[in-house]
Write a protein that holds these residues in place. Structure first.
Motif, mmCIF file in Angstrom:
data_model
loop_
_atom_site.group_PDB
_atom_site.id
_atom_site.type_symbol
_atom_site.label_atom_id
_atom_site.label_comp_id
_atom_site.label_asym_id
_atom_site.label_seq_id
_atom_site.Cartn_x
_atom_site.Cartn_y
_atom_site.Cartn_z
ATOM 1 N N PRO A 1 55.686 53.337 51.265
ATOM 2 C CA PRO A 1 56.802 53.883 50.097
ATOM 3 C C PRO A 1 57.496 54.080 51.103
ATOM 4 C CG PRO A 1 55.537 55.811 51.263
ATOM 5 C CD PRO A 1 54.478 54.651 51.609
ATOM 6 N N THR A 2 58.037 53.723 52.127
ATOM 7 C CA THR A 2 59.492 52.940 52.305
ATOM 8 C C THR A 2 59.080 51.792 53.506
ATOM 9 O OG1 THR A 2 58.752 54.375 54.585
ATOM 10 C CG2 THR A 2 59.573 55.791 53.373
ATOM 11 N N LYS A 3 60.513 51.676 54.529
ATOM 12 C CA LYS A 3 60.677 49.998 54.880
ATOM 13 C C LYS A 3 59.886 50.431 56.651
ATOM 14 C CE LYS A 3 64.862 48.477 53.499
ATOM 15 N NZ LYS A 3 65.881 48.236 53.332
ATOM 16 N N LYS A 4 58.806 51.713 56.536
ATOM 17 C CA LYS A 4 58.009 52.163 57.682
ATOM 18 C C LYS A 4 56.785 51.290 57.201
ATOM 19 C CE LYS A 4 60.601 55.960 58.629
ATOM 20 N NZ LYS A 4 60.350 57.471 59.663
ATOM 21 N N THR A 5 56.151 50.537 58.765
ATOM 22 C CA THR A 5 54.990 50.251 58.635
ATOM 23 C C THR A 5 54.333 51.446 58.114
ATOM 24 O OG1 THR A 5 55.119 48.828 61.028
ATOM 25 C CG2 THR A 5 52.927 49.104 60.259
ATOM 26 N N CYS A 6 53.122 51.465 57.788
ATOM 27 C CA CYS A 6 52.262 52.812 57.834
ATOM 28 C C CYS A 6 50.545 51.886 57.312
ATOM 29 C CB CYS A 6 52.596 53.017 55.891
ATOM 30 S SG CYS A 6 51.877 51.795 54.736
ATOM 31 N N VAL A 7 49.826 53.542 57.387
ATOM 32 C CA VAL A 7 48.817 53.474 57.406
ATOM 33 C C VAL A 7 48.152 52.957 55.620
ATOM 34 C CG1 VAL A 7 45.972 54.464 57.852
ATOM 35 C CG2 VAL A 7 47.778 54.705 59.852
ATOM 36 N N LEU A 8 47.366 52.362 55.745
ATOM 37 C CA LEU A 8 46.783 51.787 54.044
ATOM 38 C C LEU A 8 44.807 52.906 54.981
ATOM 39 C CD1 LEU A 8 47.019 48.178 54.234
ATOM 40 C CD2 LEU A 8 48.651 50.486 53.341
ATOM 41 N N ASP A 9 45.088 53.910 53.230
ATOM 42 C CA ASP A 9 43.790 54.530 52.927
ATOM 43 C C ASP A 9 42.876 53.467 53.036
ATOM 44 O OD1 ASP A 9 42.723 57.453 53.598
ATOM 45 O OD2 ASP A 9 42.326 57.415 51.325
ATOM 46 N N GLY A 10 41.564 54.125 53.854
ATOM 47 C CA GLY A 10 40.709 53.124 52.778
ATOM 48 C C GLY A 10 40.319 51.592 53.693
ATOM 49 N N ASP A 11 39.017 50.806 52.696
ATOM 50 C CA ASP A 11 39.088 49.441 53.533
ATOM 51 C C ASP A 11 40.248 48.637 52.253
ATOM 52 O OD1 ASP A 11 38.943 47.170 54.191
ATOM 53 O OD2 ASP A 11 36.253 47.905 54.080
ATOM 54 N N PRO A 12 41.060 48.510 52.495
ATOM 55 C CA PRO A 12 41.521 47.494 50.338
ATOM 56 C C PRO A 12 41.445 46.594 50.663
ATOM 57 C CG PRO A 12 43.423 48.027 52.174
ATOM 58 C CD PRO A 12 42.301 49.150 52.683
ATOM 59 N N GLY A 13 40.778 45.592 52.046
ATOM 60 C CA GLY A 13 40.773 44.169 51.940
ATOM 61 C C GLY A 13 38.866 43.520 52.531
ATOM 62 N N ASN A 14 37.847 45.581 52.135
ATOM 63 C CA ASN A 14 36.825 45.038 51.778
ATOM 64 C C ASN A 14 36.332 44.531 53.672
ATOM 65 O OD1 ASN A 14 36.580 46.210 49.871
ATOM 66 N ND2 ASN A 14 36.910 43.792 49.196
ATOM 67 N N GLY A 15 36.984 44.770 54.831
ATOM 68 C CA GLY A 15 36.742 44.533 56.047
ATOM 69 C C GLY A 15 35.064 44.883 56.567
ATOM 70 N N ILE A 16 34.383 46.144 55.760
ATOM 71 C CA ILE A 16 33.991 46.170 56.332
ATOM 72 C C ILE A 16 32.083 45.300 55.428
ATOM 73 C CG2 ILE A 16 31.986 48.273 56.116
ATOM 74 C CD1 ILE A 16 33.874 50.113 56.295
ATOM 75 N N ALA A 17 32.438 45.563 54.776
ATOM 76 C CA ALA A 17 31.578 44.049 53.744
ATOM 77 C C ALA A 17 31.788 42.613 54.532
ATOM 78 C CB ALA A 17 31.873 43.793 52.475
ATOM 79 N N ALA A 18 32.947 42.165 54.618
ATOM 80 C CA ALA A 18 32.783 40.890 56.158
ATOM 81 C C ALA A 18 32.562 41.151 57.066
ATOM 82 C CB ALA A 18 34.763 41.147 55.339
ATOM 83 N N ILE A 19 32.591 41.641 57.478
ATOM 84 C CA ILE A 19 32.065 41.694 58.889
ATOM 85 C C ILE A 19 30.378 41.627 58.913
ATOM 86 C CG2 ILE A 19 31.047 43.244 61.179
ATOM 87 C CD1 ILE A 19 34.372 43.846 61.033
ATOM 88 N N ASN A 20 30.161 42.430 57.943
ATOM 89 C CA ASN A 20 28.543 42.618 58.053
ATOM 90 C C ASN A 20 28.156 41.554 56.686
ATOM 91 O OD1 ASN A 20 27.253 44.674 58.942
ATOM 92 N ND2 ASN A 20 28.047 46.805 57.108
ATOM 93 N N ASP A 21 28.849 41.061 56.242
ATOM 94 C CA ASP A 21 27.991 39.473 55.618
ATOM 95 C C ASP A 21 28.205 38.420 56.755
ATOM 96 O OD1 ASP A 21 27.795 40.654 52.950
ATOM 97 O OD2 ASP A 21 30.223 40.286 52.727
ATOM 98 N N TYR A 22 28.976 38.438 57.521
ATOM 99 C CA TYR A 22 29.520 37.367 58.318
ATOM 100 C C TYR A 22 27.967 37.596 59.779
ATOM 101 C CZ TYR A 22 30.864 34.768 62.932
ATOM 102 O OH TYR A 22 31.040 34.005 63.369
#
Length: 208
Positions: A104-125
């Motif tokens: 919402p601002t110019k500050k670096t922020c934490v993104l809620d959840g797994d917007p990039g589907n990283g969990i699925a990508a790791i298990n797929d690998y």
């Protein structure tokens, strides 16, 4: 006649002594002048040397050499682990998790959840390389690791930067350090976004 000759020789001897004394005094005066001239030259040379080598010159010489921080450059999007950490913290950050993929601002922020589907990508690998899928979850610890761009992370972690929230892309970038096919029991992930750099930070922490 003998007495007359003796009386006439004494003034001649005195005159010779006076000439020698005058000659010696003249030589001493010349030597003294030479000593003064030489000393003046030496003092002048020393003063010039001090001027040439004063603090300004030394500071300029030191300033001409780059420091380690200015001479070291990192390529965009480096991958970091607890064994190879070269990152710096973002300029400003917000610890509050944000829904979506923007801050919402110019500050670096934490993104809620797994917007990039990283969990699925790791298990797929893992399954593609003969390993079982394991439990993955989003954690505050992994989010902080991503938020701080790899600073302050602990445990078996890896962190990288990607241009968009793309789990498979992030996985490819952490392969060298992430040890994704290890016998871990579970793992935690976190995402963060830097609006000024327009980069997404992805972190994984291995468990067990």
């Amino acid at each position: 006649m003998v007495e007359g000759s003796g009386a006439g020789g004494e003034p001649e001897a005195d005159s010779d002594l006076r000439r020698r004394a005058a000659w010696l005094l003249g030589m001493l005066a010349i030597v003294a002048v030479l000593v003064v001239v030489v000393m003046s030259q030496l003092v002048g040379t020393g003063t010039d040397a001090k001027k040439r080598n004063g603090p300004g010159s030394l500071d300029s010489a030191v300033g001409a050499h780059p420091t380690s921080s200015s001479a070291t450059a990192t390529s965009p999007g480096p991958t970091r682990t607890n064994a190879a950490h070269t990152s710096r913290p973002p300029r400003s950050a917000s610890n509050s998790a944000v829904h979506g993929i923007k801050c919402p601002t110019k500050k670096t922020c934490v993104l809620d959840g797994d917007p990039g589907n990283g969990i699925a990508a790791i298990n797929d690998y893992r399954t593609q390389h003969g390993k079982d899928a394991v439990v993955g979850r989003v954690s505050a610890k992994a989010q902080r690791c991503a938020l701080n761009n790899g600073n302050g992370c602990s445990g078996g972690w890896a962190e990288t930067e990607v241009a968009r929230p793309d789990g498979p892309m992030a996985v490819q970038k952490i392969l060298q350090f992430g040890r994704l096919t290890s016998d871990m029991k579970s793992f935690e992930i976190g995402w963060a976004y830097d609006p000024e750099a327009k980069l997404y930070y992805f972190a994984i922490i291995r468990k067990g």
